[in-house]
Design a protein around this motif. Structure first.
Motif, short mmCIF file in Angstrom:
data_model
loop_
_atom_site.label_atom_id
_atom_site.label_comp_id
_atom_site.label_asym_id
_atom_site.label_seq_id
_atom_site.Cartn_x
_atom_site.Cartn_y
_atom_site.Cartn_z
N TRP A 1 89.64 63.14 58.95
CA TRP A 1 89.21 64.30 59.75
C TRP A 1 88.85 63.85 61.16
O TRP A 1 88.37 62.72 61.34
CB TRP A 1 88.00 64.97 59.10
CG TRP A 1 87.78 66.39 59.57
CD1 TRP A 1 86.76 66.85 60.35
CD2 TRP A 1 88.61 67.52 59.29
NE1 TRP A 1 86.92 68.20 60.57
CE2 TRP A 1 88.04 68.64 59.94
CE3 TRP A 1 89.80 67.69 58.56
CZ2 TRP A 1 88.61 69.91 59.87
CZ3 TRP A 1 90.36 68.96 58.50
CH2 TRP A 1 89.77 70.05 59.15
N ILE B 1 77.06 70.92 55.68
CA ILE B 1 78.43 70.89 56.25
C ILE B 1 78.63 69.70 57.20
O ILE B 1 79.58 68.93 57.03
CB ILE B 1 78.80 72.25 56.88
CG1 ILE B 1 78.84 73.32 55.77
CG2 ILE B 1 80.14 72.17 57.60
CD1 ILE B 1 79.20 74.71 56.22
N PHE C 1 78.95 66.45 55.19
CA PHE C 1 80.23 66.23 54.53
C PHE C 1 81.32 65.94 55.56
O PHE C 1 82.22 65.13 55.33
CB PHE C 1 80.60 67.45 53.68
CG PHE C 1 81.79 67.23 52.80
CD1 PHE C 1 81.81 66.19 51.87
CD2 PHE C 1 82.90 68.06 52.88
CE1 PHE C 1 82.91 65.98 51.04
CE2 PHE C 1 84.01 67.86 52.06
CZ PHE C 1 84.02 66.82 51.14
N ARG C 2 81.19 66.55 56.73
CA ARG C 2 82.17 66.29 57.80
C ARG C 2 82.11 64.82 58.21
O ARG C 2 83.15 64.18 58.40
CB ARG C 2 81.88 67.21 58.99
CG ARG C 2 82.86 67.00 60.12
CD ARG C 2 82.63 67.96 61.27
NE ARG C 2 83.30 67.48 62.46
CZ ARG C 2 83.22 68.08 63.63
NH1 ARG C 2 82.50 69.17 63.78
NH2 ARG C 2 83.87 67.58 64.67
N TYR D 1 86.07 70.96 52.10
CA TYR D 1 85.51 71.14 53.44
C TYR D 1 85.90 72.50 54.01
O TYR D 1 85.09 73.22 54.58
CB TYR D 1 85.98 70.03 54.37
CG TYR D 1 85.36 70.14 55.75
CD1 TYR D 1 83.98 69.93 55.91
CD2 TYR D 1 86.11 70.48 56.86
CE1 TYR D 1 83.39 70.07 57.15
CE2 TYR D 1 85.53 70.61 58.11
CZ TYR D 1 84.16 70.41 58.26
OH TYR D 1 83.57 70.56 59.48
#
Lengths: 364, 326
Positions: free
Chosen positions: A299, A286, A289-290, A40
């Motif tokens: 996260w 992005i 995946f976050r 990440y």
């Protein structure tokens, strides 16, 4: 005589993460928390460096470059699957992959500001070839490197990137065909970002998929969701396992999208519409995946804020270091024409230095 | 010492280097089982196996592109182009990569690659089998171009090319592949790339040639010397790029007259470059304009007309006399 079927072919598609960041538990690769966060971080770093470079270019502080925004998953996933002895052979939109292989951040600035120093990698980033500009030509180098690995009996492979435009190049077919014949340990990643400057994928070839180009070379081919970093990683890992086991090459088509211009000299408004781009931003690799790492509970917004702060600092410091570098000796190129000394080159070096002296004397 | 022709001499050089260094591999179309269409790699497949003597798919760019990869990863590939006329597919790999990787990486990456290719006319072959395009390759910075002319220098230069740290285009004058034999020592012999050689000393005129043109040049020199009381210095260029101007310049300074023989077309050829270098260094020593005997600026003729176009001993002799009488 009736016609008979001699062979049947099929192409499969793989996706692991859905748009909301849910992973298919059957296919989910075994990555540790640290690895997931490292991936990440690399994706985020590539995006931020790319965006900063765009600003620098618009301000005239660096030259032309091809932004990689949108292709972080198709570039970083495969590179992250590589082992230490493997080789990375890239085209010109693979900042993410190069960062995975420990190329210093400053290299992209040096390279795109017109200095060969940007191609020199430190010892901790071995086996990374300089950026290759001639579309598709580098795929053959990967096959040759892979042959050398196999010849020496090393458990290592080569991985190369090219795009949908490059899939029309003879060199790409030749690279896959040679690799097939030689059973060379090489992984071909075709980042199909849908556009080759102004040419849409539909005009590049009548072929329904690019993965099927592997079929003609007699090697395994697979299509993956290129905005799904777990899929690009897992597919490459599998291809590498085959390569190490002496089973030869694999081609992977990673479906992605070039969210920005081809290079900073290009204006996509001339050939594609904003609606298409808007739809592509919805599939940005992005945030997807976050969501996945957030669902895993590793996260959160606080960590995100800290990362943004940290990466801004890193990019700022790199730009500062880059702009303070003045140690570019002009005559250094004469050292690297040949590996042996030749009178003609030495005479020209002397003339060059003399002319530089006269030029600066006139300027003063 | 054995008397070998050029084909056998290059084969000897390849064989000895392969025996000595297992990073040397040979690859190309029909170079393995068949031993190459001219038999230059004859016997190597049986001796070293298919991993080291690789029969490749029929794709020239593929051969050189993969050879570049092999060289980057530490092998010393010796790739064969079956004929130089098939080599234009490789041009972008040479111009785009082989010639540049050293400078692109400021010395971190190197491409120790040899590209062997038979070139030139005189074998009554089909179209695309008779060109002399050394100038085309010599124009690429970062590439070395070597042309042997005899069995002994062919062997010594192929060894040098294999050991060289840079890409070397090794152009083999196929007209003289089997034209004559020469003593070639069994023991190692290496010639330095980047040096030309004075093969006959003289004081009245400098005659420069390379490759298959060496034989008619030497014949013409003998004819002129027999007819008049002059002595002709004959230089075999051997390395086209990077060129050794020093030997030529020093010779012309002594003789004051120069004739250059080139099988390739006239305009923008290697002879033009030699003339420019003579002008740079010894213009005021010249007793006559530098003369050149070349092919004409036409597409290489089919073999039915070829010999009327190629420089021969008679034409070279006439031009030497014109230059002497200026």
């Amino acid at each position: 005589m009736p016609r008979t079927q001699v062979e049947r072919f099929s192409v499969s598609h793989m996706q692991i993460l859905d748009d909301d960041g849910n992973a298919d538990p059957e296919l989910e690769p075994k990555l540790t928390k640290e690895q997931l966060l490292e991936i990440y971080r690399l994706m985020f770093l590539a995006r931020k460096q790319d965006q900063r470079m765009l600003k620098l270019q618009r301000q005239g502080r660096i030259g032309t470059f091809g932004p990689c925004t949108g292709q972080e998953a198709s570039s970083i996933g495969p590179a992250y699957a590589l082992g230490d002895s493997d080789w990375l052979v890239t085209a010109f939109r693979d900042l993410g992959a190069r960062l995975v292989r420990k190329e210093p951040l400053i290299n992209s600035l040096l390279f795109h500001n017109g200095f060969e120093e940007g191609n020199v990698v430190p010892d901790e980033a071995p086996n990374v070839l300089p950026i290759s500009i001639i579309v598709g030509s580098q795929a053959l180098h990967a096959t040759g490197i892979a042959y050398a690995m196999k010849y020496r009996g090393e458990k290592a492979a080569a991985l190369t990137f090219f795009g949908d435009g490059a899939s029309s190049q003879g060199d790409v077919y030749e690279a896959m065909n040679f690799a097939g014949v030689w059973k060379a340990p090489v992984v071909f990643i075709c980042q199909n970002n849908q556009w080759a400057i102004s040419m849409p994928r539909s005009k590049q070839t009548r072929a329904v998929t690019l993965a099927q180009k592997a079929i003609a070379a007699g090697i395994p081919g697979l299509q993956v969701d290129g905005n799904d970093v777990l899929a690009t990683y897992a597919a490459t890992k599998e291809a590498l396992a085959r390569a190490y086991a002496g089973e030869g090459p694999t081609m992977i088509e990673a479906l992605t999208y070039r969210l920005m211009m081809h290079t900073t000299a290009d204006d996509p408004r001339r050939y594609r519409n904003e609606d298409e781009e808007k739809a592509a931003w919805e599939k940005d690799p992005i945030p997807r995946f976050r969501k996945y790492i957030e669902r895993k509970g590793i996260w959160d917004a606080k960590k995100q804020a800290a990362l943004e702060e940290e990466i801004k600092g890193e990019v700022d410091a790199t730009v500062k270091e880059f702009e303070s570098r003045k140690d570019f000796q002009p005559e250094i190129l004469f050292d690297h024409v040949f590996g042996t000394k030749h009178a003609e080159i030495e005479e020209q070096r002397a003339q060059f230095l003399e002319n530089l002296k006269l030029k600066s004397a006139k300027a003063e | 010492m054995a008397k070998l022709n050029i084909v056998q001499a290059i084969n000897l050089g390849l064989d000895q280097e392969m025996a000595k260094d297992d990073s040397v591999v040979v690859l190309g179309e029909d170079v393995g089982v068949d031993g190459g269409v001219f038999r230059v790699t004859d016997g190597l497949h049986a001796k070293y196996g298919e991993e080291r003597v690789i029969d490749t798919p029929l794709a020239e760019s593929g051969i050189i592109g993969t050879s570049i990869g092999m060289a980057l990863a530490g092998l010393r590939p010796v790739a064969e182009m079956q004929f130089s006329g098939f080599s234009y597919h490789i041009f972008h790999q040479l111009e785009g990569h082989a010639s540049r990787l050293r400078q692109r990486s400021l010395g971190q990456r190197t491409v120790p690659l040899v590209v062997r290719m038979p070139f030139g006319g005189g074998v009554r072959a089909l179209e695309h089998h008779s060109e002399s395009r050394e100038a085309t390759y010599a124009h690429l910075p970062g590439v070395k171009v070597v042309i042997p002319s005899s069995p002994r220098n062919a062997r010594a230069l192929i060894v040098a090319a294999i050991r060289d740290p840079d890409p070397v285009i090794f152009m083999e004058p196929k007209h003289v592949y089997r034209a004559f034999r020469e003593e070639v020592p069994e023991t190692e012999e290496v010639m330095e790339i980047g040096r030309s050689e004075i093969v006959q000393e003289g004081s009245d005129l400098t005659l420069v040639a390379w490759g298959a043109m060496m034989r008619p040049a030497l014949r013409a020199a003998v004819e002129v010397q027999n007819a008049r009381k002059v002595s002709i210095e004959v230089i075999d260029l051997l390395t086209i790029a990077p060129m050794d101007s020093h030997t030529i310049v020093e010779s012309v300074q002594k003789t004051g007259r120069c004739v250059i023989v080139q099988e390739a077309p006239k305009t923008l050829g290697i002879a033009s470059e030699i003339i420019a270098r003579i002008n740079d260094h010894v213009l005021l020593y010249l007793e006559a304009p530098v003369n050149r005997v070349t092919n004409y600026d036409v597409v290489t003729p089919y073999f039915g007309r070829e010999l009327d176009f190629t420089p021969d001993a008679g034409r070279i002799q006439r031009e030497i006399e014109t230059t002497l009488d200026f």
